[in-house]
Design a protein around this motif. Sequence first.
Motif, PDB file in Angstrom:
ATOM      1  N   TRP A  56      73.743  71.825  55.039  1.00 11.41           N
ATOM      2  CA  TRP A  56      73.607  72.449  53.722  1.00 11.41           C
ATOM      3  C   TRP A  56      74.948  73.046  53.284  1.00 11.41           C
ATOM      4  O   TRP A  56      75.361  72.917  52.129  1.00 11.41           O
ATOM      5  CB  TRP A  56      72.519  73.530  53.798  1.00 11.41           C
ATOM      6  CG  TRP A  56      72.166  74.168  52.492  1.00 11.41           C
ATOM      7  CD1 TRP A  56      72.268  73.614  51.250  1.00 11.41           C
ATOM      8  CD2 TRP A  56      71.634  75.480  52.302  1.00 11.41           C
ATOM      9  NE1 TRP A  56      71.835  74.496  50.296  1.00 11.41           N
ATOM     10  CE2 TRP A  56      71.441  75.658  50.913  1.00 11.41           C
ATOM     11  CE3 TRP A  56      71.307  76.515  53.160  1.00 11.41           C
ATOM     12  CZ2 TRP A  56      70.937  76.831  50.369  1.00 11.41           C
ATOM     13  CZ3 TRP A  56      70.796  77.671  52.621  1.00 11.41           C
ATOM     14  CH2 TRP A  56      70.616  77.830  51.248  1.00 11.41           C
ATOM     15  N   ASP A 108      68.178  74.900  42.892  1.00 10.58           N
ATOM     16  CA  ASP A 108      67.331  75.009  44.084  1.00 10.58           C
ATOM     17  C   ASP A 108      68.028  75.732  45.218  1.00 10.58           C
ATOM     18  O   ASP A 108      67.372  76.387  46.052  1.00 10.58           O
ATOM     19  CB  ASP A 108      66.910  73.624  44.553  1.00 10.58           C
ATOM     20  CG  ASP A 108      65.945  72.949  43.586  1.00 10.58           C
ATOM     21  OD1 ASP A 108      65.375  73.670  42.744  1.00 10.58           O
ATOM     22  OD2 ASP A 108      65.783  71.715  43.674  1.00 10.58           O
ATOM     23  N   ASP A 109      69.370  75.623  45.265  1.00 12.84           N
ATOM     24  CA  ASP A 109      70.108  76.271  46.329  1.00 12.84           C
ATOM     25  C   ASP A 109      69.977  77.793  46.276  1.00 12.84           C
ATOM     26  O   ASP A 109      70.046  78.469  47.307  1.00 12.84           O
ATOM     27  CB  ASP A 109      71.594  75.875  46.264  1.00 12.84           C
ATOM     28  CG  ASP A 109      71.792  74.398  46.573  1.00 12.84           C
ATOM     29  OD1 ASP A 109      71.198  73.912  47.540  1.00 12.84           O
ATOM     30  OD2 ASP A 109      72.545  73.742  45.833  1.00 12.84           O
ATOM     31  N   ILE A 167      66.715  78.706  47.970  1.00 16.89           N
ATOM     32  CA  ILE A 167      66.825  78.543  49.432  1.00 16.89           C
ATOM     33  C   ILE A 167      67.635  79.682  50.024  1.00 16.89           C
ATOM     34  O   ILE A 167      67.288  80.262  51.056  1.00 16.89           O
ATOM     35  CB  ILE A 167      67.470  77.180  49.766  1.00 16.89           C
ATOM     36  CG1 ILE A 167      66.590  76.041  49.271  1.00 16.89           C
ATOM     37  CG2 ILE A 167      67.679  77.049  51.275  1.00 16.89           C
ATOM     38  CD1 ILE A 167      67.235  74.669  49.383  1.00 16.89           C
ATOM     39  N   CYS A 168      68.733  80.019  49.343  1.00 17.14           N
ATOM     40  CA  CYS A 168      69.601  81.103  49.828  1.00 17.14           C
ATOM     41  C   CYS A 168      68.843  82.433  49.821  1.00 17.14           C
ATOM     42  O   CYS A 168      68.945  83.212  50.765  1.00 17.14           O
ATOM     43  CB  CYS A 168      70.843  81.183  48.945  1.00 17.14           C
ATOM     44  SG  CYS A 168      72.122  82.294  49.573  1.00 17.14           S
ATOM     45  N   TYR A 206      66.527  82.633  52.837  1.00 14.10           N
ATOM     46  CA  TYR A 206      67.201  82.967  54.093  1.00 14.10           C
ATOM     47  C   TYR A 206      67.652  84.414  54.082  1.00 14.10           C
ATOM     48  O   TYR A 206      67.716  85.031  55.141  1.00 14.10           O
ATOM     49  CB  TYR A 206      68.390  82.019  54.281  1.00 14.10           C
ATOM     50  CG  TYR A 206      68.032  80.799  55.100  1.00 14.10           C
ATOM     51  CD1 TYR A 206      68.141  80.805  56.491  1.00 14.10           C
ATOM     52  CD2 TYR A 206      67.566  79.634  54.496  1.00 14.10           C
ATOM     53  CE1 TYR A 206      67.794  79.712  57.237  1.00 14.10           C
ATOM     54  CE2 TYR A 206      67.222  78.529  55.236  1.00 14.10           C
ATOM     55  CZ  TYR A 206      67.324  78.553  56.617  1.00 14.10           C
ATOM     56  OH  TYR A 206      66.988  77.465  57.351  1.00 14.10           O
TER      57      TYR A 206
END
Length: 332
Positions: A313, A324-325, A328-329, A332
């Motif tokens: 990634w 979308d990143d 996701i970030c 996390y």
Amino acid sequence: VDTAKDAAAFDFKPKQRRRRQVVRASQSNETNPPIKEGRFGVEGDLGDVTWIVVRTKETVSVFIEASMELVEEASVLLHWGTALSMGSEWELPAQAVQNAKQVDAVASRTCLEGQARAELRFDIATAPQWISFVVFVKVSSHEMWIKTASGENFWIDVLASRDSAAEVSKGEETVGQKFCAAETKYANWTQFNRICMASDVLAGNVGLQEAAWVATDLCLADAKVLEWYRNSGYQPKDMAYAQERIGGTMASAHGKTSETIVRTLLRLCVRAVPRGSSGGGDSIRHGILNIMRTHGIKEGHRPGIECKFIEQWHQKLHTNSAPDDIAICSGY
């Protein structure tokens, strides 16, 4: 490739001889005679390249001979393509050439027999207007690209008239030709390059043709009809700057014109480009690096916990990022 360094590595030993003047075409009074010939000097005074075009009722044959001293084990090939006009983009030949091998989207290679001679034969109906080439030399792991004495590609007028070459080369490429060439012929092309080209067009005099082509190209790309990554990528920080620039140039072009149709076309472009900001282009990637370092995840050669997803990634974010990143970030 450093020509001088590789020439020394290949042990080129050009003959000491007087150079004859380059002949651009035969002495016939015809505009496009059935037999044409010419000679090119080679860069670094390594030798010369001669050519002859023979046209009959059914075929056109191009004979090319290179006169250069090379080591015996050197492989010598013509790296060539066809073109509609001198100086234009390369294209593949309209027909398959018997002794040629396609190497990419626009170029083919033909071996010079005995490091000296090659023949390209075409049917008269599909013969190209121009052929352009460079001489590709390979010895073991060493490679060398040889061009003309002026450092340019070799150009042979196969069916075209060289007398008209100057006039053709002066013809300005239209905005439509620019977009079509980029979308269909360029070996490397991305959404970043597309936005930069659109910005350049919008920064000039924007009329109906310019606005229509920019709107068409950007809207098709937004609909994912056109490629976003063709043998290339881009860095998010560069894309962030490009996005900010196209927003500014589009607003300026819209404000300068009073033509209703042009203003309408430019409004269509708005939904096809992001808001843009030159700040924070690398924020997501930097956030991933912080996660990796905080939790001891392996990063490159730095030891740590191995996580293939995070590693891949992070590499992906070097070339592009998407909304979308962010999700996701945040997860996390």
